[in-house]
Design a protein around this motif. Sequence first.
Motif, mmCIF file in Angstrom:
data_model
loop_
_atom_site.group_PDB
_atom_site.id
_atom_site.type_symbol
_atom_site.label_atom_id
_atom_site.label_comp_id
_atom_site.label_asym_id
_atom_site.label_seq_id
_atom_site.Cartn_x
_atom_site.Cartn_y
_atom_site.Cartn_z
ATOM 1 N N THR A 68 0.828 -1.209 0.000
ATOM 2 C CA THR A 68 0.000 0.000 0.000
ATOM 3 C C THR A 68 0.858 1.253 0.000
ATOM 4 O OG1 THR A 68 -1.621 -1.247 1.301
ATOM 5 C CG2 THR A 68 -1.941 1.120 1.130
ATOM 6 N N LEU A 69 1.859 1.271 0.865
ATOM 7 C CA LEU A 69 2.731 2.436 0.943
ATOM 8 C C LEU A 69 3.575 2.583 -0.317
ATOM 9 C CD1 LEU A 69 3.610 4.727 2.851
ATOM 10 C CD2 LEU A 69 5.401 3.202 3.717
ATOM 11 N N GLY A 70 4.065 1.454 -0.832
ATOM 12 C CA GLY A 70 4.912 1.495 -2.020
ATOM 13 C C GLY A 70 4.182 1.952 -3.259
ATOM 14 N N LEU A 71 2.870 1.687 -3.336
ATOM 15 C CA LEU A 71 2.106 2.097 -4.507
ATOM 16 C C LEU A 71 2.071 3.618 -4.625
ATOM 17 C CD1 LEU A 71 0.365 1.311 -6.888
ATOM 18 C CD2 LEU A 71 -1.597 1.162 -5.357
ATOM 19 N N GLY A 72 1.786 4.295 -3.512
ATOM 20 C CA GLY A 72 1.797 5.753 -3.539
ATOM 21 C C GLY A 72 3.169 6.309 -3.830
#
Length: 294
Positions: free
Chosen positions: A217-221
């Motif tokens: 989730t964090l890496g997508l942003g």
Amino acid sequence: MSSTDQALVFRAVERRRSAVAAFVRTLPPGVAVAALVIVLFVAAAAAPGHLQTHNPFRTDLYATLQPPSLAHLFGTDQSGRDLFSRVVEGTRQSLTIGIGATGLSLSIALLLGVTAGLAGGAVDAAISRFLEVLFAFPNLFLALLFVTVFAATPATLVIAVGIGTAPGYARMIRGQFLSVKRAGYVEAARTLGHSYGRVVRQHIFPNAMRPLVVMITLGLGQSIVWASGLAFLGLGVAPPSPEWGALLDAGRHYVTRAWWLEVMPGLAIIAFALSATVVSRHLQDRLEGRVHAG
């Protein structure tokens, strides 16, 4: 299907809906809003035509550089194209690049981090030294170098951002595996005579991989921000692509006359990245709470 089977299916669906509704009610307001923003972006990527107000590629030289209005919610660009529709159209490409880069980054990180964390010894030392060499260069520099050497396409953006962000994730995964290996329940399992392979399958791997959802989730942003930054520097997808970074790159030439060309795509990037960060932090808190409760 008999009436009894239909009743069982209906009850199962109702139980699932009740469980989802109960979960949503437990979300803090800020997290619920962030999750809704992500859902809207995913919907825009899946079916952009249902949200667009104009053809995102149709030019109108009589409507160039018009400010935001009821007719054009985000204004128009230098070719008279509706900016809102272009931002919606670019969601699919931006999310695709972000998902691809995150997937590649985590694949590389898992290969290096899991190998180092489980093998230990000389293997761990060699991988750690390799990661330290990569950390000697700024992550963005690695991505810039790759895009500069190869042609700037969506595929090269995915590879460039994936390579640039992989070392950080690899170090995190390695540290997680090393931490779990020293946990008391792992030592207890080894004391009881369980084989190392069984301990890895039943204890180390499931617990060490628990933060992976948060990383995704964090890496997508983060990947979307990186890809947009490269595009803003002229190293992204070429015009007339409506990818968010390409929109920023095209709008910077008119920033003194048409502020909306930079602000509106920028707000889309910020909204998605911020929402992904809020959701990932909430997931991290819930996972840590489960670990501590256990």
